[in-house]
Design a protein around this motif. Sequence first.
Motif, PDB file in Angstrom:
ATOM      1  N   ARG A  82       0.867  -1.134   0.137  1.00 36.15           N
ATOM      2  CA  ARG A  82       0.041   0.041  -0.151  1.00 36.15           C
ATOM      3  C   ARG A  82       0.626   1.421  -0.036  1.00 36.15           C
ATOM      4  O   ARG A  82       0.616   2.248  -0.556  1.00 36.15           O
ATOM      5  N   VAL A  83       1.895   1.277   0.847  1.00 35.72           N
ATOM      6  CA  VAL A  83       2.863   2.323   0.776  1.00 35.72           C
ATOM      7  C   VAL A  83       3.383   2.751  -0.766  1.00 35.72           C
ATOM      8  O   VAL A  83       3.423   3.798  -1.281  1.00 35.72           O
ATOM      9  N   ALA A  84       3.800   1.515  -1.184  1.00 34.58           N
ATOM     10  CA  ALA A  84       4.121   1.749  -2.602  1.00 34.58           C
ATOM     11  C   ALA A  84       3.335   2.172  -3.780  1.00 34.58           C
ATOM     12  O   ALA A  84       3.626   2.882  -4.607  1.00 34.58           O
ATOM     13  N   ALA A  85       2.095   1.895  -3.362  1.00 37.97           N
ATOM     14  CA  ALA A  85       1.123   2.253  -4.292  1.00 37.97           C
ATOM     15  C   ALA A  85       0.426   3.618  -3.866  1.00 37.97           C
ATOM     16  O   ALA A  85      -0.550   3.999  -4.642  1.00 37.97           O
ATOM     17  N   LEU A  86       0.869   4.111  -2.763  1.00 36.12           N
ATOM     18  CA  LEU A  86       0.471   5.595  -2.385  1.00 36.12           C
ATOM     19  C   LEU A  86      -0.956   5.295  -1.825  1.00 36.12           C
ATOM     20  O   LEU A  86      -1.811   6.297  -2.101  1.00 36.12           O
ATOM     21  N   GLN A  87      -1.162   4.145  -1.101  1.00 39.19           N
ATOM     22  CA  GLN A  87      -2.494   4.073  -0.930  1.00 39.19           C
ATOM     23  C   GLN A  87      -2.806   3.506   0.608  1.00 39.19           C
ATOM     24  O   GLN A  87      -3.702   2.870   1.116  1.00 39.19           O
ATOM     25  N   HIS A  88      -1.663   3.993   1.450  1.00 38.79           N
ATOM     26  CA  HIS A  88      -1.758   3.265   2.987  1.00 38.79           C
ATOM     27  C   HIS A  88      -2.480   4.478   3.638  1.00 38.79           C
ATOM     28  O   HIS A  88      -2.242   5.706   3.733  1.00 38.79           O
ATOM     29  N   PRO A  89      -3.336   4.037   4.480  1.00 37.70           N
ATOM     30  CA  PRO A  89      -4.369   4.933   5.076  1.00 37.70           C
ATOM     31  C   PRO A  89      -3.681   5.756   6.088  1.00 37.70           C
ATOM     32  O   PRO A  89      -4.070   6.584   6.928  1.00 37.70           O
ATOM     33  N   ASP A  90      -2.438   5.300   6.764  1.00 40.79           N
ATOM     34  CA  ASP A  90      -1.737   5.878   7.919  1.00 40.79           C
ATOM     35  C   ASP A  90      -0.507   6.695   7.111  1.00 40.79           C
ATOM     36  O   ASP A  90       0.232   7.117   7.960  1.00 40.79           O
ATOM     37  N   LEU A  91      -0.595   6.837   5.703  1.00 43.70           N
ATOM     38  CA  LEU A  91       0.500   7.669   5.229  1.00 43.70           C
ATOM     39  C   LEU A  91      -0.027   8.938   4.429  1.00 43.70           C
ATOM     40  O   LEU A  91      -0.972   8.748   3.582  1.00 43.70           O
ATOM     41  N   THR A  92       0.186  10.016   4.814  1.00 41.15           N
ATOM     42  CA  THR A  92      -0.209  11.083   3.966  1.00 41.15           C
ATOM     43  C   THR A  92       1.179  11.896   3.318  1.00 41.15           C
ATOM     44  O   THR A  92       2.177  12.033   3.943  1.00 41.15           O
ATOM     45  N   SER A  93       0.945  11.837   2.158  1.00 40.13           N
ATOM     46  CA  SER A  93       2.148  12.604   1.187  1.00 40.13           C
ATOM     47  C   SER A  93       1.554  13.964   0.858  1.00 40.13           C
ATOM     48  O   SER A  93       0.500  14.223   0.152  1.00 40.13           O
ATOM     49  N   VAL A  94       2.168  15.160   1.191  1.00 46.28           N
ATOM     50  CA  VAL A  94       1.840  16.475   0.711  1.00 46.28           C
ATOM     51  C   VAL A  94       2.906  17.076  -0.250  1.00 46.28           C
ATOM     52  O   VAL A  94       3.982  17.087  -0.002  1.00 46.28           O
ATOM     53  N   ARG A  95       2.307  17.543  -1.154  1.00 44.50           N
ATOM     54  CA  ARG A  95       3.265  18.071  -2.209  1.00 44.50           C
ATOM     55  C   ARG A  95       2.514  19.401  -2.905  1.00 44.50           C
ATOM     56  O   ARG A  95       1.089  19.449  -2.670  1.00 44.50           O
ATOM     57  N   PRO A  96       3.059  20.215  -3.766  1.00 43.72           N
ATOM     58  CA  PRO A  96       2.200  21.355  -4.222  1.00 43.72           C
ATOM     59  C   PRO A  96       1.060  20.884  -5.115  1.00 43.72           C
ATOM     60  O   PRO A  96       1.408  19.908  -5.760  1.00 43.72           O
ATOM     61  N   GLN A  97      -0.003  21.499  -5.286  1.00 44.09           N
ATOM     62  CA  GLN A  97      -0.844  20.948  -6.010  1.00 44.09           C
ATOM     63  C   GLN A  97      -1.293  21.950  -7.365  1.00 44.09           C
ATOM     64  O   GLN A  97      -0.842  23.025  -7.207  1.00 44.09           O
ATOM     65  N   GLY A  98      -1.685  21.186  -8.346  1.00 37.68           N
ATOM     66  CA  GLY A  98      -2.119  22.028  -9.572  1.00 37.68           C
ATOM     67  C   GLY A  98      -0.747  22.743 -10.172  1.00 37.68           C
ATOM     68  O   GLY A  98       0.229  22.254 -10.292  1.00 37.68           O
ATOM     69  N   THR A  99      -1.310  24.069 -10.612  1.00 36.51           N
ATOM     70  CA  THR A  99      -0.130  24.847 -11.107  1.00 36.51           C
ATOM     71  C   THR A  99       0.677  25.540 -10.136  1.00 36.51           C
ATOM     72  O   THR A  99       1.675  26.315  -9.990  1.00 36.51           O
TER      73      THR A  99
END
Length: 346
Positions: A82-99
């Motif tokens: 799930r981590v590798a698929a970016l779908q783990h419920p206890d993992l939050t990944s934050v990055r700039p969104q859109g433009t």
Amino acid sequence: MSTVSETPVAPFVPELGIVPSWLEEQTAMLKRAHRAGRVPHALLIHEAPGAGGEWLAFFSAQLVLCQHPERAPCGACVACRRVAALQHPDLTSVRPQGTSQQIRIEQVRDLCAELALTSHAAGGYKVGILAPADALNRFAANALLKTLEEPPQRTLLMLVASQPSRLPPTILSRCQRLRVRAPSREQALGWLLRTRGAGEWNAALDLLGEAPMLAVQADAAEVAAIGAESRRALEELLVGEADPVAVSERWARSQWPLRLLCFENWLTEKLRRAGNASGFLTELRDGPYLSERGTFLNIRELFRLIDEVRELRATLDAPLNRGLAVEALLRRLAPAKRARNGVREG
Ligand SMILES: [Zn+2]
């Protein structure tokens, strides 16, 4: 897969199972810390651009979330997958969104709220990844402070940054640091071959620098083509055969980060060649000019330009202003302008 995009919607996590050779020391260190129950609450991963800081963050997420602590990260359990698929419920990944090139305060508030919840696995970890953390604006960085000061139990918060000096000292002082340096060309090529197979990796790295994690997301042939086109434009500008306005508009419109990288690498190369040709340190005065195919660029001006290109690469700016900013730099390559700056034609 497309050429390096400016703000990918999701992070790209290549082959967590294959540890890049230049990250073996860091992964071993993290595993030891995990076995000893000494994983820090907050980790600042200071990476050379494209050297694998984000990869290491996702590796660490697998490490603490894996269902087999004794051989974590196993890479095979549900949590690891799930981590590798970016779908783990206890993992939050934050990055700039859109433009946007910035991480906003709302995103950080959501992350902090999520980290304060209990884990889906009994007694398990909550993990947050901010990448690139140097894209946190001032307000967003402030919003993160409380969580850093009083982290909930079994929290792992990771900030990935290539320019940590852009973060407030209050943030930096609360994170344990982990350094990820650029790999050698040999290491980068070896890893790219293993994960993606044969390709124009050497040409792509010529352009991107030793940044295999950028190269792996890119279409190597397309990167090489953009590199060749940008270099041609720069050479033409140098002899007055290209229009700075047209070139800067084109650059601001598409593949901006890649173009600036080309520009910086091109200048660095000129500087290196100038150094080889004429004894580097003795030429650091304003007077003499360096010759190359009938054109001259002053070493001081080269240093200045490189600094300004780097600064431009780091700014979070709107496309319109980008065009104007790079145009001002490109104009300084044009022969007439160089003459006025005391950098003359020969
Ligand atoms: Zn596992």
